[in-house]
Write an enzyme that holds these catalytic residues in place. Structure first.
Site, PDB file in Angstrom:
ATOM      1  N   HIS A   1       3.655  28.186  34.842  1.00 59.41           N
ATOM      2  CA  HIS A   1       3.988  26.843  35.339  1.00 59.41           C
ATOM      3  C   HIS A   1       5.262  26.367  34.624  1.00 59.41           C
ATOM      4  O   HIS A   1       5.463  26.666  33.446  1.00 59.41           O
ATOM      5  CB  HIS A   1       2.830  25.878  35.069  1.00 59.41           C
ATOM      6  CG  HIS A   1       3.012  24.558  35.734  1.00 59.41           C
ATOM      7  ND1 HIS A   1       3.830  23.585  35.219  1.00 59.41           N
ATOM      8  CD2 HIS A   1       2.531  24.066  36.900  1.00 59.41           C
ATOM      9  CE1 HIS A   1       3.814  22.533  36.037  1.00 59.41           C
ATOM     10  NE2 HIS A   1       3.038  22.811  37.063  1.00 59.41           N
TER      11      HIS A   1
ATOM     12  N   ASN B   1      -4.236  21.162  40.004  1.00 60.59           N
ATOM     13  CA  ASN B   1      -3.899  21.444  38.603  1.00 60.59           C
ATOM     14  C   ASN B   1      -4.031  20.131  37.834  1.00 60.59           C
ATOM     15  O   ASN B   1      -3.195  19.248  37.973  1.00 60.59           O
ATOM     16  CB  ASN B   1      -2.457  21.986  38.549  1.00 60.59           C
ATOM     17  CG  ASN B   1      -1.936  22.105  37.132  1.00 60.59           C
ATOM     18  OD1 ASN B   1      -2.696  21.973  36.161  1.00 60.59           O
ATOM     19  ND2 ASN B   1      -0.641  22.347  37.006  1.00 60.59           N
ATOM     20  N   TRP B   2      -5.114  20.024  37.070  1.00 61.89           N
ATOM     21  CA  TRP B   2      -5.393  18.746  36.395  1.00 61.89           C
ATOM     22  C   TRP B   2      -4.565  18.552  35.130  1.00 61.89           C
ATOM     23  O   TRP B   2      -4.667  17.520  34.478  1.00 61.89           O
ATOM     24  CB  TRP B   2      -6.900  18.645  36.082  1.00 61.89           C
ATOM     25  CG  TRP B   2      -7.755  18.576  37.309  1.00 61.89           C
ATOM     26  CD1 TRP B   2      -7.342  18.628  38.613  1.00 61.89           C
ATOM     27  CD2 TRP B   2      -9.185  18.442  37.354  1.00 61.89           C
ATOM     28  NE1 TRP B   2      -8.426  18.537  39.459  1.00 61.89           N
ATOM     29  CE2 TRP B   2      -9.567  18.427  38.725  1.00 61.89           C
ATOM     30  CE3 TRP B   2     -10.187  18.344  36.380  1.00 61.89           C
ATOM     31  CZ2 TRP B   2     -10.901  18.310  39.130  1.00 61.89           C
ATOM     32  CZ3 TRP B   2     -11.504  18.235  36.785  1.00 61.89           C
ATOM     33  CH2 TRP B   2     -11.860  18.206  38.144  1.00 61.89           C
TER      34      TRP B   2
ATOM     35  N   GLU C   1       7.436  26.121  43.206  1.00 61.28           N
ATOM     36  CA  GLU C   1       7.469  24.743  42.718  1.00 61.28           C
ATOM     37  C   GLU C   1       8.869  24.409  42.201  1.00 61.28           C
ATOM     38  O   GLU C   1       9.183  24.716  41.050  1.00 61.28           O
ATOM     39  CB  GLU C   1       6.467  24.579  41.567  1.00 61.28           C
ATOM     40  CG  GLU C   1       5.045  24.890  41.952  1.00 61.28           C
ATOM     41  CD  GLU C   1       4.064  24.114  41.074  1.00 61.28           C
ATOM     42  OE1 GLU C   1       3.226  23.406  41.635  1.00 61.28           O
ATOM     43  OE2 GLU C   1       4.165  24.191  39.837  1.00 61.28           O
TER      44      GLU C   1
ATOM     45  N   GLY D   1      -0.603  18.491  41.515  1.00 61.76           N
ATOM     46  CA  GLY D   1      -0.833  17.895  40.208  1.00 61.76           C
ATOM     47  C   GLY D   1      -1.421  16.503  40.344  1.00 61.76           C
ATOM     48  O   GLY D   1      -2.620  16.323  40.558  1.00 61.76           O
ATOM     49  N   GLY D   2      -0.561  15.495  40.248  1.00 60.21           N
ATOM     50  CA  GLY D   2      -0.993  14.099  40.214  1.00 60.21           C
ATOM     51  C   GLY D   2      -2.002  13.718  41.291  1.00 60.21           C
ATOM     52  O   GLY D   2      -3.003  13.049  41.004  1.00 60.21           O
TER      53      GLY D   2
HETATM   54  P1  PGA Z   1       2.762  17.176  40.991  1.00 62.98           P
HETATM   55  O1  PGA Z   1       2.600  18.527  40.114  1.00 62.98           O
HETATM   56  O2  PGA Z   1       1.923  17.383  42.229  1.00 62.98           O
HETATM   57  O3  PGA Z   1       2.234  16.089  40.117  1.00 62.98           O
HETATM   58  O4  PGA Z   1       4.208  17.052  41.310  1.00 62.98           O
HETATM   59  C1  PGA Z   1       2.591  19.781  40.736  1.00 62.98           C
HETATM   60  C2  PGA Z   1       2.425  20.864  39.709  1.00 62.98           C
HETATM   61  O5  PGA Z   1       2.918  20.713  38.588  1.00 62.98           O
HETATM   62  O6  PGA Z   1       1.780  21.901  39.981  1.00 62.98           O
END
Ligand code: PGA
Length: 252
Positions: free
Chosen positions: A97, A10-11, A169, A236-237
């Site tokens: 999300h 997820n960019w 999440e 994410g990151g």
């Molecule tokens: P993160 O984000 O890996 O940067 O914690 C995960 C997400 O929001 O799907």
């Protein structure tokens, strides 16, 4: 039933078109012909979807977007329809999300409408559920995630149920560097599968993929993927750099 693992990036609101296509290209080159036993998905921002699709079309990398509105078309300034997402090559759409719930007013009811519309357009929703730190400390994790799941998936058919992906999440773990322990995350994912079984029956519940998301990194992906009820990750990151996402895709 064996579920094909799904590794999804997820960019968020990162990457210009040029940066996005370069990252897609790097991922393709890094993956080579390997990883046939897992599914890889990237979710760039809307502005880059078309050009990223041109890079990854007919390759093992799939395209998804981070949100849609539920109507087919109309006077909805600033929104993108499921038809438009499909048109540009998306096969998945992230729904609900926690950033959308917290910052943009997404509710269980809007998630429900979006899930319905995404399924009608032949794409798969990735429905995100998760508890806040206060809810967790108050012992409400299960009640919270079950309520989100049931509200968003009510009235869906068994056939559609199989196409849904759930992402657990915990909100306190997103972008904070603090991940849930693989064991605890697995317990919650197992509970979500029980809730799915109650709604859709055992065979659908066994087929649905449940991802973990929240500070997934190269250093912890193997432990998450070793869990019985975790079928992939929403990242994410660590999906913003080719090397770290490739390491996550290539988990053991
Ligand atoms: P993160 O984000 O890996 O940067 O914690 C995960 C997400 O929001 O799907």
């Amino acid at each position: 039933m064996s579920r094909i693992p799904l590794l999804a990036g997820n960019w968020k609101m990162h990457k210009t078109v040029r940066e996005a296509t370069a990252l897609a290209q790097d991922l393709l080159e890094g993956m080579g012909a390997a990883f046939r036993d897992r599914e890889v998905l990237i979710c760039p921002p809307f502005t880059a979807l078309g050009q990223v699709h041109a890079v990854i079309a007919h390759t093992p990398i799939q395209l998804g977007c981070q949100n849609v509105w539920w109507a087919g078309s109309g006077a909805y300034t600033g929104e993108v329809s499921p038809a438009m997402a499909k048109d540009v090559g998306c096969s998945y759409v992230i729904v609900g999300h926690s950033e959308r719930r917290t910052l943009f007013g997404e509710t269980d009811s809007s998630c429900h409408k979006k899930v319905r519309a995404i399924l009608e357009w032949g794409m798969s929703p990735i429905l995100c559920v998760g508890e806040t730190l206060e809810e967790r400390d108050a012992g409400q994790t299960r009640a919270r995630v079950a309520a989100q799941l049931v509200a968003a998936l009510k009235d869906q058919s068994q056939e559609d149920g199989k196409r849904i992906v759930v992402a657990y999440e915990p909100i306190w773990a997103i972008g904070t560097g603090k991940n849930d322990t693989p064991h605890e995350a697995n317990q919650t994912c197992g509970y979500l599968r029980e809730v799915l079984a109650g709604q859709f029956g055992d065979s659908v519940a066994r087929a649905v993929r449940i991802l973990y998301g929240g500070s997934v990194k190269p250093g912890n992906i193997d432990d998450f993927m070793a869990q019985s009820d975790i079928d992939g990750a929403l990242v994410g990151g660590a999906s913003l750099e080719a090397a770290s996402f490739l390491r996550i895709i290539g988990h053991h």
